[in-house]
Write an enzyme that holds these catalytic residues in place. Structure first.
Site: not given
Ligand code: NAD
Length: 357
Positions: A80, A182-184
């Site tokens: 990471k 967010g994205n996920v």
């Molecule tokens: P992202 O940055 O697009 O979205 C994360 C969202 O969470 C943001 O909109 C942020 O404002 C919100 N957030 C943060 N803290 C918060 C809280 N306390 N309460 C409410 N909302 C909150 O990131 P992502 O790519 O969607 O990833 C989200 C999670 O999934 C992360 O833990 C990441 O490690 C995990 N993940 C992502 C992927 C991927 O393909 N992007 C793959 C596996 C795991």
């Protein structure tokens, strides 16, 4: 935290400290275990308030990547990257390029991709400095946004957990509370809405909440999500959200989401188990992204193959739940055992033919 003691206890191989004061780069690369292959995992950009907290985060996340790739059957180890910065205010091209050079200096021991705080454009900057990048845009011959396949995998993991809980994986009219849009969170939501589920959503940012409102979700304050009346709680923001403070508040029967490292401590998996809440282990169901991005390694990306492997998440989740029920152990422990068994088996093979990275 004693860093080396922690690394030895949890089996980490390497922690790289990256610094370039002229552009404000403060970053870490953690390599947990390369038994199965080169370490791979996203780069997170997050404004940790202390270095201690950042180190702890990157070490924990790299370990989760080892387990995730092991359970998903990938030839990858766990790693990471973490840049300490506010991605909305402090992220710069120079910072990303400098980080790319640090990745390159490791000669392939760490391969990066997108994580929280990153955009596809950010990954392109890194890719201009190193070849050890996956999840590049399709226009560059890459597999594209990892969160699309992550969202699909989480959705399938939720369905497998629903089946084990209610004897049907139909999510019509089930209420799912999503923390983090967010994205996920968004990609997951599109599948859930299509199936007729009801959504309760929270996020820290108004633009994300507006996106949730647009697809018909009810929006709640970020602290209220733990008390939401729902069937399934889906953490899709950051880690450590399942702990002794939050678990007693949950009203759901299932916890299944995309965030990495949802359990604050291993014992929180036990706590969920005792409360009768079925936890679909995070790294089992959020592996779609690494499956998709990892499919690029070797040069040719086959989208149908990546999707096929992601669809296996349903079956893997069922296996983990079955082991948990048969052995009377938390699902988190059952998943760890599955991962450790695979690493051990491959370790034995290495004696016969050592792998090159
Ligand atoms: P992202 O940055 O697009 O979205 C994360 C969202 O969470 C943001 O909109 C942020 O404002 C919100 N957030 C943060 N803290 C918060 C809280 N306390 N309460 C409410 N909302 C909150 O990131 P992502 O790519 O969607 O990833 C989200 C999670 O999934 C992360 O833990 C990441 O490690 C995990 N993940 C992502 C992927 C991927 O393909 N992007 C793959 C596996 C795991």
């Amino acid at each position: 935290m004693e860093i080396l003691q922690h690394m030895q206890e949890y089996g980490h191989e390497q922690l790289v400290v990256c610094s370039e004061p002229s552009i404000g780069l403060k970053a870490f690369i953690a390599i947990h275990d390369t038994t199965l292959g080169p370490s791979c995992g996203g780069l997170r950009i997050w404004p940790h308030s202390t270095e201690q907290e950042a180190v702890w985060d990157v070490l924990r996340l790299s370990r989760a990547m080892t387990y995730k790739s092991a359970v998903a059957g990938l030839p990858l180890g766990g790693g990471k990257g973490l840049i300490i910065a506010d991605s909305r205010k402090e992220k710069t091209e120079a910072m990303l390029r400098a980080f790319g050079q640090f990745i390159d200096s490791l000669g392939g021991r760490y391969i990066t991709t997108e994580d929280v705080g990153m955009s596809p454009r950010d990954l392109e900057f890194i890719a201009e400095e190193t070849n050890y990048v996956v999840g590049l845009p399709e226009s560059m011959g890459g597999s594209g946004d990892t969160s699309v396949m992550t969202g699909l995998g989480v959705y399938l993991g939720i369905k497998a957990a629903a089946k084990a809980t209610w004897s049907s994986d139909d999510l019509t009219d089930r209420t799912i509370a999503i923390q983090g849009f967010g994205n996920v969170g968004f990609n997951l939501a599109t599948h859930l809405i299509e199936e007729g589920a009801k959504l309760i959503v929270t996020d820290l940012h108004e633009d994300a909440l507006n996106r949730a409102r647009e697809i018909g979700a009810e929006v709640v304050k970020s602290e209220d999500i733990y008390d939401a009346e729902c069937d399934i709680f889906s953490p899709c923001a950051l880690g450590s959200v399942l702990n002794t403070n939050t678990i007693p508040r949950l009203k759901c029967k299932v916890v299944a989401g995309g965030a990495n490292n949802q359990l604050e401590n291993e014992s929180d998996g036990e706590l969920l188990h005792k409360r009768g809440i079925l936890y679909a282990p995070d790294y089992v169901i959020n592996a779609g992204g690494i499956i998709n991005a990892g499919s690029e390694i070797g040069g040719v990306y086959y989208p149908t193959r990546a999707r096929e492997l992601t669809e296996r998440i349903y079956e893997t989740t069922e296996d983990v739940i079955k082991t948990s029920r048969v052995e009377g152990i938390p699902t988190s422990t059952a998943a760890n055992r599955l991962a450790e068994r695979r690493i051990k088996a491959v370790q034995a093979l290495k004696k016969i033919r050592p792998r090159d990275f």
